[in-house]
Design a protein around this motif. Structure first.
Motif, short mmCIF file in Angstrom:
data_model
loop_
_atom_site.label_atom_id
_atom_site.label_comp_id
_atom_site.label_asym_id
_atom_site.label_seq_id
_atom_site.Cartn_x
_atom_site.Cartn_y
_atom_site.Cartn_z
N GLU A 295 -26.96 26.40 75.05
CA GLU A 295 -27.60 27.64 75.52
C GLU A 295 -26.85 28.14 76.75
O GLU A 295 -26.74 27.44 77.75
CB GLU A 295 -29.06 27.37 75.87
CG GLU A 295 -29.88 28.61 76.14
CD GLU A 295 -30.04 29.50 74.91
OE1 GLU A 295 -30.23 30.72 75.09
OE2 GLU A 295 -29.98 28.98 73.77
N PRO A 296 -26.29 29.35 76.72
CA PRO A 296 -25.55 29.85 77.89
C PRO A 296 -26.44 29.95 79.12
O PRO A 296 -27.64 30.24 79.02
CB PRO A 296 -25.10 31.25 77.46
CG PRO A 296 -25.24 31.29 75.98
CD PRO A 296 -26.33 30.32 75.62
N GLU A 297 -25.85 29.70 80.27
CA GLU A 297 -26.59 29.90 81.51
C GLU A 297 -26.91 31.39 81.71
O GLU A 297 -27.94 31.74 82.28
CB GLU A 297 -25.79 29.36 82.70
CG GLU A 297 -25.65 27.84 82.65
CD GLU A 297 -24.76 27.28 83.75
OE1 GLU A 297 -24.42 28.01 84.70
OE2 GLU A 297 -24.39 26.09 83.65
N ARG A 298 -26.01 32.23 81.18
CA ARG A 298 -26.21 33.68 81.34
C ARG A 298 -25.37 34.41 80.30
O ARG A 298 -24.20 34.07 80.10
CB ARG A 298 -25.78 34.10 82.74
CG ARG A 298 -26.21 35.46 83.21
CD ARG A 298 -25.89 35.63 84.69
NE ARG A 298 -26.65 34.69 85.52
CZ ARG A 298 -26.11 33.60 86.09
NH1 ARG A 298 -24.83 33.33 85.96
NH2 ARG A 298 -26.88 32.79 86.80
N ALA A 299 -25.93 35.39 79.63
CA ALA A 299 -25.19 36.23 78.69
C ALA A 299 -25.41 37.69 79.08
O ALA A 299 -26.55 38.16 79.08
CB ALA A 299 -25.63 35.97 77.25
N ILE A 300 -24.34 38.37 79.40
CA ILE A 300 -24.42 39.73 79.94
C ILE A 300 -23.79 40.69 78.94
O ILE A 300 -22.68 40.46 78.46
CB ILE A 300 -23.66 39.81 81.29
CG1 ILE A 300 -24.22 38.80 82.29
CG2 ILE A 300 -23.70 41.23 81.86
CD1 ILE A 300 -23.23 38.32 83.30
N GLN A 301 -24.51 41.76 78.62
CA GLN A 301 -23.97 42.82 77.77
C GLN A 301 -24.15 44.14 78.50
O GLN A 301 -25.21 44.39 79.10
CB GLN A 301 -24.70 42.85 76.43
CG GLN A 301 -24.22 43.95 75.48
CD GLN A 301 -24.95 43.95 74.15
OE1 GLN A 301 -25.10 42.90 73.53
NE2 GLN A 301 -25.42 45.11 73.72
N PHE A 302 -23.12 44.99 78.45
CA PHE A 302 -23.21 46.24 79.19
C PHE A 302 -22.43 47.36 78.50
O PHE A 302 -21.60 47.11 77.63
CB PHE A 302 -22.71 46.06 80.63
CG PHE A 302 -21.36 45.40 80.76
CD1 PHE A 302 -20.18 46.14 80.81
CD2 PHE A 302 -21.26 44.01 80.87
CE1 PHE A 302 -18.95 45.53 80.94
CE2 PHE A 302 -20.02 43.39 81.01
CZ PHE A 302 -18.87 44.15 81.05
N ARG A 303 -22.74 48.57 78.89
CA ARG A 303 -22.12 49.77 78.34
C ARG A 303 -20.83 50.07 79.10
O ARG A 303 -20.79 49.97 80.32
CB ARG A 303 -23.11 50.93 78.48
CG ARG A 303 -22.63 52.26 77.92
CD ARG A 303 -23.74 53.30 78.04
NE ARG A 303 -24.10 53.56 79.43
CZ ARG A 303 -25.23 54.12 79.81
NH1 ARG A 303 -26.14 54.45 78.93
NH2 ARG A 303 -25.47 54.34 81.09
N VAL A 304 -19.79 50.47 78.35
CA VAL A 304 -18.51 50.82 78.98
C VAL A 304 -18.13 52.25 78.54
O VAL A 304 -17.54 52.45 77.47
CB VAL A 304 -17.39 49.84 78.60
CG1 VAL A 304 -16.12 50.15 79.42
CG2 VAL A 304 -17.82 48.39 78.81
N PRO A 305 -18.46 53.26 79.35
CA PRO A 305 -18.06 54.63 79.02
C PRO A 305 -16.64 54.92 79.51
O PRO A 305 -16.27 54.50 80.61
CB PRO A 305 -19.09 55.47 79.77
CG PRO A 305 -19.48 54.64 80.94
CD PRO A 305 -19.32 53.20 80.53
N TRP A 306 -15.87 55.64 78.71
CA TRP A 306 -14.52 56.02 79.15
C TRP A 306 -14.10 57.30 78.43
O TRP A 306 -14.67 57.67 77.40
CB TRP A 306 -13.52 54.89 78.89
CG TRP A 306 -13.37 54.50 77.44
CD1 TRP A 306 -14.19 53.69 76.72
CD2 TRP A 306 -12.35 54.94 76.54
NE1 TRP A 306 -13.76 53.58 75.42
CE2 TRP A 306 -12.62 54.34 75.28
CE3 TRP A 306 -11.23 55.78 76.65
CZ2 TRP A 306 -11.81 54.55 74.16
CZ3 TRP A 306 -10.42 55.98 75.54
CH2 TRP A 306 -10.71 55.38 74.31
#
Length: 448
Positions: free
Chosen positions: A57-68
């Motif tokens: 189990e990951p300590e933290r999993a981060i997903q985010f938006r990348v606009p360009w």
């Protein structure tokens, strides 16, 4: 306390329930779990304290938006990821991948593998991985710069020299690292240890470009030497034509082997006289061309579309250096037919589960990726050390440390193989050797 078989089965069921649409992560996790039974039987405290439950189990999993914005003024949205998997032995360390295939499953599989790979190096670094489904192919420098700046604007909130130190991976080379570093510096000031794979002008390490390919051959040499054999005179198939493949090709040739193939995503070239290193470097590093151009320049070479692992020729050593799951069961059977004695993985998880079973059933000696391709992250950690000391070591200094690390990795695997009676199952040996260090650290640190 549950018996080991039940414990592992329950863990697998839990992963399937929690992550039903993550086949790459499931494959990586299940393979490791199955090989750790001897350790769990010897150390019941790992079962009692559910160390493996924490490990998967990951300590933290981060997903985010990348606009360009592209050069025509159009707006695009990509997804960015960073999975910080395990920090028991040091800050998270692992690459950033830019490729359309990137999703949470891919990033978790890579991050999970990175835990054990980083542990094997003997250096104080934990496991992490990240990236985006952005495709850098066909993009201008300005478009890649704008994407990288947007990506780092979000990622910088979650990383730091003593917290998480990303590096490059597929689609992220020196150009991309430069843009990412520049944006981090703009937002936070100059912190040399925040990324590795940097340019030599601003804190990068000599030998980093060569590290994974050179390290692959250093590991292979140690493995072959232990079998009372030598690389000299061997015929080698290599897949890929990026940094890993090119520098594995170079070092294999320096050790007297004849490499007869390289490939890219469109096809492969076969040169029975041996691949010409300078021509490959010119096409891929200078011209940024396709590998089929090699056959236009070298009269003895043939170009074919498809997978190099479908080429039916006699050879001794397979070095897959392209991407995950590039070798399937049928291709592994062809490898057996063609007389291959050794396979060492330069890419991450290039052999699927069925292919690995074929290797083991037919006594092909198998060097798994988490051991054989650890040279890149090893030199990344050495780059972190140089940044901390504000020093720059010579190429020979770094290369010697890399060679020592890769030989030590093989020795750890061989020792685990002997201790647990694995009969040259170096996949299990690598998993066990990497896991034991992490498990002891996790146990010492309590329920965190």
């Amino acid at each position: 306390m549950a018996d080991v078989e039940t414990y592992i089965k329950d863990l697998k069921d839990s992963i399937i329930k929690r992550d039903p649409n993550q086949p790459e992560f499931q494959e990586a996790a299940f393979t490791v779990l199955d090989t750790l039974k001897p350790v769990l039987e010897k150390h019941p405290e790992y079962v009692k304290n559910n160390i493996l439950g924490s490990l998967v189990e990951p300590e933290r999993a981060i997903q985010f938006r990348v606009p360009w914005q592209d050069d025509e003024g159009n707006f695009h949205i990509n997804r960015g990821f960073r999975v910080q998997f395990n920090s028991a032995i040091g800050p998270y360390k692992g690459g950033l991948r830019l490729h359309p295939s990137v999703n949470l499953s891919i990033v978790k599989f890579l991050g999970f593998e990175q835990i054990l790979k980083n542990s094997l190096t003997g250096l104080p670094i934990g496991g992490g991985k990240g990236g985006s489904d952005f495709n850098p192919k066909g993009k201008s420098d300005s478009e890649i710069m704008r994407f990288c700046q947007s990506f780092m604007t979000e990622l910088q909130k979650f990383i730091g020299p003593d917290l998480d130190v990303p590096a490059g991976d597929i689609g992220v080379g020196g150009r991309e690292i430069g843009y990412l570093f520049g944006q981090y510096k703009r937002l936070n000031g100059f912190q040399g240890g925040i990324l590795t794979g940097k340019g030599l002008q601003y804190g990068g390490s000599l030998a980093r470009t060569e590290a994974t390919g050179f390290g692959l051959i250093y590991f292979l040499n140690a493995l072959i030497k232990d079998q009372k054999d030598t690389l000299k005179g061997k015929t080698v198939k290599i897949s890929g034509a990026g940094n890993v493949a090119i520098y594995a090709l170079q070092k294999a040739q320096e050790n007297g082997a004849k490499v007869v193939t390289v490939s890219d995503s469109n096809g492969y070239v076969y040169d029975p006289n041996g691949i010409d290193l300078a021509t490959v470097k010119q096409i891929k590093e200078v011209e940024r061309g396709r590998i089929k151009e090699y056959a236009d320049k070298i009269s003895t070479a043939e170009y074919h579309e498809g997978s190099v692992w479908d080429l039916d020729i006699n050879y001794d050593i397979a070095l897959p250096c392209a991407t995950q799951n590039e070798i399937n069961e049928d291709q592994a059977k062809l490898m057996v037919k063609d007389g291959a004695k050794y396979i060492a993985e330069g890419a991450n998880m290039p052999s699927n589960t069925d292919a690995i079973a074929v290797y083991k059933q037919n006594d092909i000696i198998y060097g798994p990726a988490k051991a054989a391709n650890a040279g890149g992250v090893a030199v990344s950690a050495l780059e972190m050390s140089q940044n901390s000391e504000r020093l720059s070591w010579t190429f020979d200094d770094v290369d010697k440390q890399l060679k020592d690390i890769m030989e030590d990795i093989y020795q750890k695997i061989a020792d685990a193989d002997a201790e647990y009676g694995l009969n040259k199952d170096y996949q299990a040996g690598a998993n066990i050797a990497g896991f034991e260090k992490v498990a002891k650290a996790m146990l010492a640190q309590g329920l965190v």
